[in-house]
Design a protein around this motif. Structure first.
Motif, PDB file in Angstrom:
ATOM      1  N   UNK A  20       0.881  -1.051   0.123  1.00 12.15           N
ATOM      2  CA  UNK A  20       0.211  -0.059   0.225  1.00 12.15           C
ATOM      3  C   UNK A  20       0.893   1.435   0.017  1.00 12.15           C
ATOM      4  N   UNK A  24      -1.538   5.469   3.567  1.00 11.46           N
ATOM      5  CA  UNK A  24      -2.345   4.480   3.817  1.00 11.46           C
ATOM      6  C   UNK A  24      -1.709   3.469   5.040  1.00 11.46           C
ATOM      7  N   UNK A  25      -0.429   3.209   4.801  1.00 12.74           N
ATOM      8  CA  UNK A  25       0.335   2.226   5.656  1.00 12.74           C
ATOM      9  C   UNK A  25       0.301   2.991   7.071  1.00 12.74           C
ATOM     10  N   UNK A  27      -1.516   5.752   8.304  1.00  9.07           N
ATOM     11  CA  UNK A  27      -2.845   5.522   9.001  1.00  9.07           C
ATOM     12  C   UNK A  27      -3.222   4.232   9.504  1.00  9.07           C
ATOM     13  N   UNK A  28      -2.882   3.043   8.949  1.00 11.64           N
ATOM     14  CA  UNK A  28      -3.250   1.997   9.466  1.00 11.64           C
ATOM     15  C   UNK A  28      -2.329   1.492  10.658  1.00 11.64           C
ATOM     16  N   UNK A  29      -1.083   2.000  10.506  1.00 13.28           N
ATOM     17  CA  UNK A  29       0.086   1.713  11.622  1.00 13.28           C
ATOM     18  C   UNK A  29      -0.791   2.388  13.038  1.00 13.28           C
ATOM     19  N   UNK A  31      -3.660   3.418  13.596  1.00 13.58           N
ATOM     20  CA  UNK A  31      -4.934   2.722  13.959  1.00 13.58           C
ATOM     21  C   UNK A  31      -4.748   1.455  14.980  1.00 13.58           C
ATOM     22  N   UNK A  32      -3.567   0.877  14.438  1.00 12.83           N
ATOM     23  CA  UNK A  32      -3.395  -0.389  15.258  1.00 12.83           C
ATOM     24  C   UNK A  32      -2.744   0.206  16.586  1.00 12.83           C
ATOM     25  N   UNK A  34      -3.494   2.754  18.425  1.00 11.51           N
ATOM     26  CA  UNK A  34      -4.488   3.313  19.225  1.00 11.51           C
ATOM     27  C   UNK A  34      -5.219   2.132  19.621  1.00 11.51           C
TER      28      UNK A  34
END
Lengths: 125, 175
Positions: A20, A24-25, A27-29, A31-32, A34
């Protein structure tokens, strides 16, 4: 090519498509992270809280006193409360009997008369 | 894990922002509610939460569309967007006009085609196929996540695999 083979090839290609973009990566990181931080807050209250309590009991007199005294005080207060409640129950029962005796048609002397008591027992059979 | 989850959400909602929100919500729910569960149970729980979050998104979108319809005069084209993607059963017939020979396609193009074809699949077929073959859940686990019978899972998976293979063939892609 059967279903399994098709699925296997598609799976391989989908896995290669997991590269990705950096945004995006990130934001995913985030989110993880959090989600993990929430877990760290939620989980210790059950697991580590108990473990800490157990360890604290062996942590010397300084930690022993507050940790032991509070449960002991609660237990003693609980026992006192139960005892008082039982006493009050017994007193209430006695009061009820007294009231029944005093307000009954029979004179009080009748209950003291052994002959009357024997007659009562016989007539109840 | 979260990359595949993001892709799954993206295939379903076709919007990267919403897909990111869905994955974030699902991860938060997992850690808040099931943080103390054994690790072995977490992948399946996460999938269940993810699928529910996607379904909730559809529901919210449907309600929002309903309100928009009530308060404005919209064209018929707009109404087409209101249909619940979960209820869409017929896959769009892929056009073969843009077909290219497989040997001329770069791998990234093949991946892109597969992802687009996955998006075109009916929601339940896509869901079953991805859970079963990408997330590698077994039939029983997939059925539990989807809330349907194992027979339905097998049917969805079979139809999805055939539809994907046919669509890819039509676009000149041989797997």
């Amino acid at each position: 090519m059967n279903e399994q083979q098709t699925a296997y090839r598609i799976r391989q290609l989908l896995n290669r498509g997991l590269d990705l973009d950096a945004g995006t990566l990130a934001r995913l990181e985030a989110a993880r992270e959090r989600a993990l931080s929430r877990q760290r807050v939620a989980a210790p209250s059950f697991v580590l809280g108990w473990a800490d309590n157990v360890i604290g009991r062996f942590g010397g007199p300084a930690s022993l006193i507050p940790r032991m005294l509070l449960p002991m005080a609660v237990l003693i207060l609980g026992l006192i409360a139960v005892n008082q409640w039982r006493d009050s129950q017994t007193a209430a029962e006695i009061e009820e009997i007294d009231a029944a005796v005093l307000t009954g048609d029979l004179p009080l002397d009748a209950y003291l008369d052994k002959g009357f008591d024997a007659w009562l027992k016989r007539s109840s059979h | 894990m979260e990359r595949r989850a993001y892709k799954q959400a993206l295939f379903a909602v076709r919007d990267s922002e919403n897909a990111l929100d869905i994955v974030q919500d699902a991860m938060l729910k997992l850690s808040e509610k099931y943080g103390t569960k054994p690790t072995a149970e977490l992948p399946m729980l996460f999938q269940r939460i993810l699928q529910n979050t996607i379904r909730d998104f559809y529901r919210r979108q449907k309600v929002r569309s309903l309100w928009v319809t009530l308060f404005s005069s919209l064209s018929a084209g707009r109404e087409d967007e209101e249909t619940d993607p979960l209820e869409t059963l017929a896959a769009e017939d892929p056009s073969g006009a843009g077909a290219l020979p497989a040997d001329r396609l770069e791998q990234s193009q093949v991946i892109e085609i597969i992802e687009k074809e996955l998006q075109r699949l009916p929601a339940r077929q896509r869901q079953a196929f991805l859970l079963r073959y990408w997330e590698e859940l077994d039939v029983a686990e997939t059925a539990a996540v989807m809330g349907c019978s194992e027979g339905s899972v097998k049917t969805h998976c079979s139809r999805a695999a055939h539809a994907l293979a046919a669509a890819l063939r039509a676009r000149g892609v041989e797997l």
